[in-house]
Design a protein around this motif. Structure first.
Motif, PDB file in Angstrom:
ATOM      1  N   GLU A 135       0.801  -1.222   0.000  1.00 49.98           N
ATOM      2  CA  GLU A 135       0.000   0.000   0.000  1.00 49.98           C
ATOM      3  C   GLU A 135       0.838   1.277   0.000  1.00 49.98           C
ATOM      4  N   LEU A 136       2.147   1.156   0.212  1.00 47.38           N
ATOM      5  CA  LEU A 136       2.982   2.349   0.393  1.00 47.38           C
ATOM      6  C   LEU A 136       2.948   3.271  -0.819  1.00 47.38           C
ATOM      7  N   TRP A 137       3.033   2.731  -2.017  1.00 50.08           N
ATOM      8  CA  TRP A 137       3.034   3.544  -3.233  1.00 50.08           C
ATOM      9  C   TRP A 137       1.789   4.432  -3.273  1.00 50.08           C
ATOM     10  N   ALA A 138       0.626   3.819  -3.105  1.00 49.87           N
ATOM     11  CA  ALA A 138      -0.629   4.574  -3.152  1.00 49.87           C
ATOM     12  C   ALA A 138      -0.757   5.507  -1.947  1.00 49.87           C
ATOM     13  N   ASP A 139      -0.316   5.060  -0.777  1.00 45.96           N
ATOM     14  CA  ASP A 139      -0.410   5.898   0.423  1.00 45.96           C
ATOM     15  C   ASP A 139       0.389   7.197   0.264  1.00 45.96           C
ATOM     16  N   VAL A 140       1.598   7.092  -0.281  1.00 48.37           N
ATOM     17  CA  VAL A 140       2.431   8.285  -0.447  1.00 48.37           C
ATOM     18  C   VAL A 140       1.826   9.222  -1.491  1.00 48.37           C
ATOM     19  N   LEU A 141       1.284   8.666  -2.561  1.00 46.80           N
ATOM     20  CA  LEU A 141       0.647   9.512  -3.577  1.00 46.80           C
ATOM     21  C   LEU A 141      -0.595  10.208  -3.017  1.00 46.80           C
ATOM     22  N   ARG A 142      -1.381   9.496  -2.220  1.00 46.22           N
ATOM     23  CA  ARG A 142      -2.552  10.132  -1.601  1.00 46.22           C
ATOM     24  C   ARG A 142      -2.111  11.252  -0.660  1.00 46.22           C
ATOM     25  N   ARG A 143      -1.043  11.022   0.082  1.00 48.27           N
ATOM     26  CA  ARG A 143      -0.505  12.031   0.997  1.00 48.27           C
ATOM     27  C   ARG A 143      -0.068  13.281   0.227  1.00 48.27           C
ATOM     28  N   LYS A 144       0.491  13.082  -0.968  1.00 47.14           N
ATOM     29  CA  LYS A 144       0.939  14.208  -1.784  1.00 47.14           C
ATOM     30  C   LYS A 144      -0.253  15.059  -2.220  1.00 47.14           C
TER      31      LYS A 144
ATOM     32  N   GLY B 243      -3.742  16.342  -4.473  1.00 46.83           N
ATOM     33  CA  GLY B 243      -4.002  16.850  -5.818  1.00 46.83           C
ATOM     34  C   GLY B 243      -4.228  15.729  -6.812  1.00 46.83           C
ATOM     35  N   VAL B 244      -3.676  15.897  -8.007  1.00 46.03           N
ATOM     36  CA  VAL B 244      -3.834  14.916  -9.073  1.00 46.03           C
ATOM     37  C   VAL B 244      -3.252  13.554  -8.684  1.00 46.03           C
ATOM     38  N   TYR B 245      -2.315  13.564  -7.742  1.00 47.92           N
ATOM     39  CA  TYR B 245      -1.673  12.309  -7.343  1.00 47.92           C
ATOM     40  C   TYR B 245      -2.635  11.379  -6.606  1.00 47.92           C
ATOM     41  N   GLU B 246      -3.705  11.950  -6.019  1.00 44.61           N
ATOM     42  CA  GLU B 246      -4.722  11.104  -5.403  1.00 44.61           C
ATOM     43  C   GLU B 246      -5.396  10.239  -6.462  1.00 44.61           C
ATOM     44  N   LEU B 247      -5.578  10.795  -7.652  1.00 41.87           N
ATOM     45  CA  LEU B 247      -6.147  10.015  -8.757  1.00 41.87           C
ATOM     46  C   LEU B 247      -5.156   8.960  -9.243  1.00 41.87           C
ATOM     47  N   VAL B 248      -3.885   9.332  -9.342  1.00 40.52           N
ATOM     48  CA  VAL B 248      -2.852   8.390  -9.772  1.00 40.52           C
ATOM     49  C   VAL B 248      -2.793   7.210  -8.805  1.00 40.52           C
TER      50      VAL B 248
END
Length: 180
Positions: free
Chosen positions: A154-163, A165-170
């Motif tokens: 889950e780390l990849w998605a967790d860090v992107l969600r933390r970032k 903006g558009v990264y929540e979609l990524v």
């Protein structure tokens, strides 16, 4: 480019290299001569006790060795969170650093958490800068908990969600978009 030491490199969805697909890499060194880091979300099936028995006292029973990257996979690195960051043989950021392994018995009382890695990720002079410029990596400041995640998948998605903006979609992208 300023030093990326202490930053996370989050693999962009377009980075398909199997060594780094959906990887989260903690940059441990970044100079004009190159960069090095540890992949934080690749546990191996091998237990520390089996692979590096001398380091077994540093980790919990059954703790696995983590694949730090494709460079020198036989090299073993221990990442620790230090009670006193000045006790780290190689300080990284905050309380994180690499302990001296000359006296493994001294590592446990000096640290609150430890993780054993085999290998590391490495880049030659200018290589990482080029990859960042090509948008192969998404940058995010590291948190100490990232290095000791209990949920590596889950780390990849967790860090992107933390970032944000558009990264929540990524972060919600399926591993294989063709199956969407």
């Amino acid at each position: 480019m300023d030093s990326l030491r202490g930053q996370l490199l989050v693999a962009s969805p377009s980075l398909l290299d199997p060594n780094f697909r959906r990887a989260v890499v903690l940059v441990t060194e970044h100079t004009d001569d190159g960069a090095a880091g540890l992949v934080l979300n690749r546990p191996s099936p091998a237990a520390v006790a089996e692979v590096v028995p001398v380091l077994e006292p540093l980790v919990d029973d059954g703790e696995e060795v983590w694949v730090g990257g494709p460079v020198q996979p036989e090299a073993v690195l221990v990442l620790g969170e230090f009670v006193d960051p000045g006790d780290a043989a190689v300080p990284l950021f905050g309380a994180l650093g690499f302990p001296s392994l000359e006296e493994p018995g001294e590592v446990v009382p000096a640290t609150t958490r430890r993780r054993v890695f085999a290998g590391y990720a490495g880049w030659g002079a200018g290589q990482l800068e080029g990859e960042v410029e090509r948008d192969d990596w998404i940058l995010e400041p590291a948190h100490p908990d990232d290095a000791f995640t209990d949920e590596p998948d889950e780390l990849w998605a967790d860090v992107l969600r933390r970032k944000g903006g558009v990264y929540e979609l990524v972060a919600r992208m399926p591993e294989d978009p063709s199956l969407n």
